[in-house]
Design a protein around this motif. Structure first.
Motif, short mmCIF file in Angstrom:
data_model
loop_
_atom_site.label_atom_id
_atom_site.label_comp_id
_atom_site.label_asym_id
_atom_site.label_seq_id
_atom_site.Cartn_x
_atom_site.Cartn_y
_atom_site.Cartn_z
N ILE A 57 17.73 13.34 2.48
CA ILE A 57 16.33 13.13 2.88
C ILE A 57 16.20 11.83 3.66
CG2 ILE A 57 14.02 12.59 1.99
CD1 ILE A 57 14.41 14.69 -0.14
N ALA A 58 16.81 10.76 3.16
CA ALA A 58 16.73 9.47 3.85
C ALA A 58 17.28 9.59 5.27
CB ALA A 58 17.49 8.41 3.06
N GLN A 59 18.42 10.29 5.39
CA GLN A 59 19.04 10.45 6.70
C GLN A 59 18.17 11.28 7.64
OE1 GLN A 59 23.12 11.83 6.49
NE2 GLN A 59 22.99 12.60 8.60
N GLU A 60 17.60 12.35 7.13
CA GLU A 60 16.75 13.21 7.97
C GLU A 60 15.49 12.48 8.42
OE1 GLU A 60 17.05 16.36 9.04
OE2 GLU A 60 18.71 17.21 7.90
N LEU A 61 14.91 11.69 7.51
CA LEU A 61 13.71 10.92 7.87
C LEU A 61 14.07 9.89 8.94
CD1 LEU A 61 12.14 10.27 4.34
CD2 LEU A 61 11.24 11.77 6.13
N ALA A 90 0.83 -1.20 0.00
CA ALA A 90 0.00 0.00 0.00
C ALA A 90 0.87 1.25 0.00
CB ALA A 90 -0.93 -0.01 1.20
N ALA A 91 1.42 1.57 -1.16
CA ALA A 91 2.36 2.68 -1.28
C ALA A 91 1.66 4.00 -1.51
CB ALA A 91 3.34 2.40 -2.42
N LEU A 92 2.24 5.05 -0.97
CA LEU A 92 1.75 6.42 -1.18
C LEU A 92 2.96 7.31 -1.45
CD1 LEU A 92 -1.08 8.27 -0.29
CD2 LEU A 92 0.67 9.11 1.25
N GLY A 93 2.92 8.05 -2.54
CA GLY A 93 4.04 8.91 -2.92
C GLY A 93 3.95 10.28 -2.28
N LEU A 94 5.10 10.84 -1.96
CA LEU A 94 5.16 12.15 -1.32
C LEU A 94 6.34 12.95 -1.85
CD1 LEU A 94 5.00 11.26 2.50
CD2 LEU A 94 3.14 12.27 1.17
N THR A 95 6.19 14.26 -1.94
CA THR A 95 7.33 15.15 -1.94
C THR A 95 7.32 15.84 -0.57
OG1 THR A 95 6.13 17.10 -2.70
CG2 THR A 95 7.02 15.64 -4.41
N GLY A 96 8.31 16.66 -0.32
CA GLY A 96 8.34 17.39 0.94
C GLY A 96 7.21 18.40 1.06
N ALA A 97 6.62 18.80 -0.08
CA ALA A 97 5.50 19.74 -0.03
C ALA A 97 4.22 19.05 0.44
CB ALA A 97 5.28 20.36 -1.41
N ASP A 98 4.08 17.77 0.12
CA ASP A 98 2.84 17.05 0.45
C ASP A 98 2.73 16.88 1.97
OD1 ASP A 98 1.73 16.23 -2.27
OD2 ASP A 98 3.84 15.67 -2.42
N GLY A 99 1.65 17.42 2.53
CA GLY A 99 1.48 17.37 3.97
C GLY A 99 2.58 18.11 4.71
N THR A 101 7.21 14.82 11.49
CA THR A 101 7.12 13.43 11.97
C THR A 101 5.68 13.06 12.35
OG1 THR A 101 7.81 14.22 14.14
CG2 THR A 101 9.49 13.22 12.77
N ASP A 102 4.90 14.02 12.85
CA ASP A 102 3.50 13.72 13.19
C ASP A 102 2.76 13.18 11.97
OD1 ASP A 102 3.88 14.55 15.73
OD2 ASP A 102 2.77 16.43 15.55
N LEU A 103 2.87 13.89 10.86
CA LEU A 103 2.20 13.45 9.63
C LEU A 103 2.72 12.09 9.19
CD1 LEU A 103 0.46 14.17 6.96
CD2 LEU A 103 2.74 14.47 5.99
N LEU A 104 4.04 11.94 9.15
CA LEU A 104 4.62 10.69 8.64
C LEU A 104 4.18 9.51 9.51
CD1 LEU A 104 8.18 12.05 7.76
CD2 LEU A 104 6.29 11.59 6.19
N GLN A 105 4.18 9.70 10.83
CA GLN A 105 3.73 8.62 11.72
C GLN A 105 2.25 8.30 11.49
OE1 GLN A 105 6.02 10.17 15.50
NE2 GLN A 105 5.11 8.16 15.92
N SER A 106 1.44 9.34 11.32
CA SER A 106 0.01 9.11 11.05
C SER A 106 -0.18 8.29 9.78
CB SER A 106 -0.74 10.43 10.91
OG SER A 106 -0.65 11.18 12.09
N LEU A 107 0.58 8.62 8.75
CA LEU A 107 0.46 7.89 7.48
C LEU A 107 0.95 6.45 7.65
CD1 LEU A 107 1.67 10.65 4.96
CD2 LEU A 107 -0.70 9.99 5.46
#
Lengths: 261, 261
Positions: free
Chosen positions: B163-167, B94-103, B129-135
């Motif tokens: 980006i990978a490191q920051e996430l 169940a993949a969902l694509g994002l850029t940094g602008a999304d959410g 992180t709130d958004l990412l955890q919710s997703l």
């Protein structure tokens, strides 16, 4: 029931940076859950020209061959979707962009039509209302690009009007849903050339009457028929009018509002 | 704490349809919450060439002027992101694509660097992180394109490794996080030309030792230094190796695993 607004914006707004910015400012201020479905505008056509890819048309419809699919995916899901999302974020709206592939939001199949191969065009089979509701519950505003997928890894080009209608009817079971079609005219007109002849309200009965007398011009009929199907399928109201008048459209002071009675 | 895997894939996999499909099959089978960060590959460069846009490089870095930003947005957020998302969906993920602008997932600012204007390049200020955890809690697998935004409507080009490191570090506070950097080599090598000289495990102490003796080749040092910064910032382990060996990398039977001790 909570209210939900589904707005479809067409190409004329997308192609105009200033108009788009003003539109997004207004859209961002709509209270409560909302979804914006965008079309493609002229950008995809221009990009195809720049890349020397010939666009084939059959009966006024673009044939989505492999190269065209690549272009619409880039332009719709990349350029336009992310321009809108970042523009809404700038206006203080927690926007999240989606295609039908994202979260399996819109599952479709490749159109099979006797005689004509439209290429990679998708007709929608299923709207993932669970996912969409979950995202709306997170306070996100969804920005949907007119791209779907078939669940087997194939992206498909899908009409933005149809996507808006499918989203509105599917979510109409859980929300009191208004579907707004914004386009270049002020609403449903008695005289196609005169924006002052907007019909403010239409019901199935008054539509039948006007159609019988030929008062509504032919180009408007398919859009209206689809709008009444949406009403029959659980949408509370359909509003048709100019994108520049979005707040008035939603307030019911501009455009044409279609309701059951 | 729940486990989380953050995987970064580079261009060599993205540019190869068959390798990408095999990679996505494997990635889809990783248990639990996971995030895939993708780079750009050669597609953006090829697209710029096809459109006749000159790519300016300074010190081996691409300058992201306005036209280049348009191209990377199209290619990264459009073509590549949606190809990966639909491919993962086909593999049952169940993949969902994002850029940094999304959410507002990744808020950045335009890089200001004395002497050089890198153009529309973003350095990350905040991970939502709130958004990412919710997703992630919705069961979604996040596919992140290397595009961020500044919150004022400007999209920005941002390095996918960063980006990978920051996430991974931001989510490292809530998850036991593994960060996987996949690239063209089998891991950290004693002999850059020989894939059989992989160092299976590295700690800050053994890294110091190897570096002092000059046993690790220079090209690898910046990546390793960043990896140890990630470990210091709350990531449980960093794994470096070939994308083709993803399941072995995660099982710890291939590549180089960096841990605190």
């Amino acid at each position: 029931m909570n209210k939900l607004v589904v707005v479809k914006i067409g190409g004329n707004i997308i192609d105009d940076d200033e108009k788009l910015a003003a539109f997004l400012e207004t859209f961002a201020r709509i209270d409560g859950p909302k979804i914006l479905v965008h079309g493609g505008g002229k950008l995809a056509t221009r990009m195809a020209e720049d890349l020397g890819i010939r666009q084939e048309m059959v009966d006024g419809r673009r044939i989505t061959d492999k190269d065209t699919l690549k272009i619409v995916t880039m332009v719709y899901a990349g350029t336009i979707n992310k321009t809108i999302v970042s523009g809404l974020q700038a206006a203080g709206c927690a926007a999240l962009g989606l295609t039908g592939a994202d979260g399996n939001a819109l599952l479709a199949h490749k159109r099979v039509s006797a005689g004509t191969d439209y290429g990679f065009v998708g007709d929608i089979d299923r709207v993932n209302t669970d996912l969409l509701q979950s995202l709306l519950h997170l306070g996100l505003t969804l920005v949907v690009a007119p791209i779907t997928h078939d669940g087997h890894g194939q992206l498909l080009n899908t009409n933005a009007d149809t996507i808006a209608q499918e989203l509105a009817t599917s979510l109409g079971r859980s929300y009191e849903t208004s579907l707004v079609y914004s386009f270049e005219k002020a609403g449903v007109l008695l005289d196609a050339a005169d924006d002052s002849t907007v019909i403010p309200r239409l019901t199935p009965a008054s539509f039948r009457q006007l159609r019988e007398t030929g008062a509504i011009y032919a180009g408007m009929l398919p859009k209206l028929q689809n709008a009444f199907i949406a009403l029959d399928s659980g949408v509370r109201q359909v509003i048709i009018g100019k994108a520049e008048s979005l707040s008035e459209l939603i307030a019911g002071t501009a455009g044409t509002t279609l309701t059951h009675d």
